[in-house]
Write an enzyme that holds these catalytic residues in place. Structure first.
Site, PDB file in Angstrom:
ATOM      1  N   LYS A 119     -23.294 -40.865  60.750  1.00  0.00           N
ATOM      2  CA  LYS A 119     -21.969 -40.449  61.219  1.00  0.00           C
ATOM      3  C   LYS A 119     -20.888 -41.497  60.961  1.00  0.00           C
ATOM      4  O   LYS A 119     -19.714 -41.176  60.958  1.00  0.00           O
ATOM      5  CB  LYS A 119     -22.029 -40.091  62.706  1.00  0.00           C
ATOM      6  CG  LYS A 119     -22.833 -38.821  62.938  1.00  0.00           C
ATOM      7  CD  LYS A 119     -22.376 -38.062  64.144  1.00  0.00           C
ATOM      8  CE  LYS A 119     -22.849 -36.634  64.034  1.00  0.00           C
ATOM      9  NZ  LYS A 119     -23.701 -36.179  65.053  1.00  0.00           N
ATOM     10  N   LYS A 208     -28.688 -31.218  57.879  1.00  0.00           N
ATOM     11  CA  LYS A 208     -28.872 -30.321  59.026  1.00  0.00           C
ATOM     12  C   LYS A 208     -27.613 -29.489  59.253  1.00  0.00           C
ATOM     13  O   LYS A 208     -26.505 -29.905  58.897  1.00  0.00           O
ATOM     14  CB  LYS A 208     -29.239 -31.115  60.280  1.00  0.00           C
ATOM     15  CG  LYS A 208     -28.100 -31.809  60.974  1.00  0.00           C
ATOM     16  CD  LYS A 208     -28.493 -32.210  62.411  1.00  0.00           C
ATOM     17  CE  LYS A 208     -27.266 -32.746  63.140  1.00  0.00           C
ATOM     18  NZ  LYS A 208     -27.477 -33.029  64.537  1.00  0.00           N
ATOM     19  N   LYS A 211     -22.477 -29.049  64.107  1.00  0.00           N
ATOM     20  CA  LYS A 211     -21.233 -28.477  64.628  1.00  0.00           C
ATOM     21  C   LYS A 211     -20.031 -29.369  64.375  1.00  0.00           C
ATOM     22  O   LYS A 211     -18.905 -28.958  64.582  1.00  0.00           O
ATOM     23  CB  LYS A 211     -21.358 -28.120  66.104  1.00  0.00           C
ATOM     24  CG  LYS A 211     -21.635 -29.262  67.062  1.00  0.00           C
ATOM     25  CD  LYS A 211     -21.613 -28.730  68.491  1.00  0.00           C
ATOM     26  CE  LYS A 211     -22.711 -29.306  69.358  1.00  0.00           C
ATOM     27  NZ  LYS A 211     -22.789 -30.755  69.416  1.00  0.00           N
TER      28      LYS A 211
END
Ligand code: AQP
Length: 343
Positions: A119, A208, A211
């Protein structure tokens, strides 16, 4: 004696996806149904975790309530005794324990977390909150002494860190300080799974379904129009091998679709493979998955629309009062152990 605890949460940092549903929401609802009466179920929204990466703060409060509705629509029975729903930020002990735990976790350990690395990659700025995410997660789990924490495969490393930290502190202060959550393999066994669930993006099946990453064609949102969602499945990326096999290394797109079929139709992977293995009809396979996704969303969204928000508000008020007491009692014990309070 109090019952062992099953605990899980989903951040309200974006719209929930089919990955969240199959990786966390459905497993929790199934565990609750399977063990009715034997376990306490804590389903909470980690709202403080929701802005470790940037979000639109205007949406946060409403997203939190909507996520709770979706948990209920996924089968979580909130009227069952010993089932609690709460928001992390309404229980200040989560943030207070985090600070204490921070001083017992090593910088190197947190730096190794894959989710942090992924991230923070290519970001101009990275918040300390993103780095510290697993420690707040440790507080979420250790405050209540949760034994089982049904989460998707992507959270495995964080869960292992929580165990290491609990063992370390128990060793230093008292073997009874924290209940150590079960190891990953035991978690899987308890959830009735052979391996962790990791739903991939339909467009980039090496990644993956997420969201927080903008990937509209690869992501099925639980609020998607069912027909549009079916179209996304029909245009999912596959491969040029031309034969259906379950192998995430060589055929991640096809394997992802097989996994979605198995989980949504409640058939084992072996049963699904018995039908599809070796077939060359990618289109027919997608058709089956698209139909399942479409039917699931119609039913799910219908359930969401029937949930009354006022009932959630009332339940939150009661459960947050109860959980605040539990969390404060554990926090006090920790404060005593580390010397902040008289023993
Ligand atoms: N693709 C997935 N497959 C299986 N499980 C998944 N989960 C998330 N994506 C998948 C599981 O859903 C829960 C979400 O928890 P979270 O929102 O607190 O954390 P997360 O892992 O960061 O989830 P997301 O949805 O992927 O959010 P972003 O995109 O913001 O990172 C966890 O149990 C997770 O394993």
């Amino acid at each position: 004696m109090s019952k062992p605890i099953i605990l899980t949460g989903i951040r309200s940092n974006g719209e929930l996806t089919l990955g969240n549903y199959l990786g966390a929401m459905l497993p929790l609802a199934r565990l609750q149904a399977r063990h009715a009466g034997e376990y306490q179920v804590n389903m909470f929204v980690p709202d403080l975790h929701s802005f470790t990466t940037p979000i639109d703060h205007e949406d946060l409060y409403a997203n939190t309530i909507r996520n709770l509705k979706m948990f209920i629509a996924s089968g979580l029975n909130t009227t069952q005794k010993d089932t609690f729903i709460y928001r992390q930020s309404f229980i200040p002990a989560h943030a207070e324990l985090t600070w204490i735990l921070d001083c017992f976790v090593y910088f190197g350990e947190l730096s190794r977390m894959t989710q942090f690395k992924e991230k923070s990659e290519n970001q101009e700025t990275v918040s300390v909150g993103l780095f510290n995410y697993p420690v707040l997660m440790a507080a979420d789990i250790l405050l209540y002494g949760a034994k089982y924490v049904p989460v998707g495969e992507d959270q495995r490393q964080h869960l292992e860190l929580v165990r290491d930290l609990a063992i370390r502190m128990n060793h230093q202060f008292s073997e009874n300080l924290f209940i150590v959550p079960e190891a990953w393999d035991e978690q899987l066994k308890f959830a009735g799974l052979n391996k962790g669930v990791r739903i991939r993006s339909l467009k980039n099946p090496d990644k993956k379904m997420s969201k927080s990453i903008s990937d509209p064609a690869g992501t099925i949102l639980l609020s998607d129009d069912p027909d549009e969602a079916a179209k996304k499945v029909m245009s999912a990326t596959t491969d040029s091998i031309g034969q259906i096999n379950y192998d995430f290394t060589t055929q991640p797109g096809i394997s992802n679709i097989l996994q979605i079929i198995s989980l949504l139709s409640e058939r084992s992977l072996d049963e699904v493979l018995a039908k599809w293995q070796g077939s060359t009809s990618y289109g027919d396979l997608k058709q089956e998955a698209a139909g399942l996704v479409r039917d699931f969303l119609i039913d799910f969204q219908n359930k969401v629309s029937q949930i009354e928000e006022s009932l959630i508000d009332e339940k939150l008020l009661r459960d947050e009062a109860a959980m605040r007491q539990v969390a404060e009692a554990k926090l006090l014990e920790v404060q005593q152990m580390v010397g902040l309070r008289r023993k």
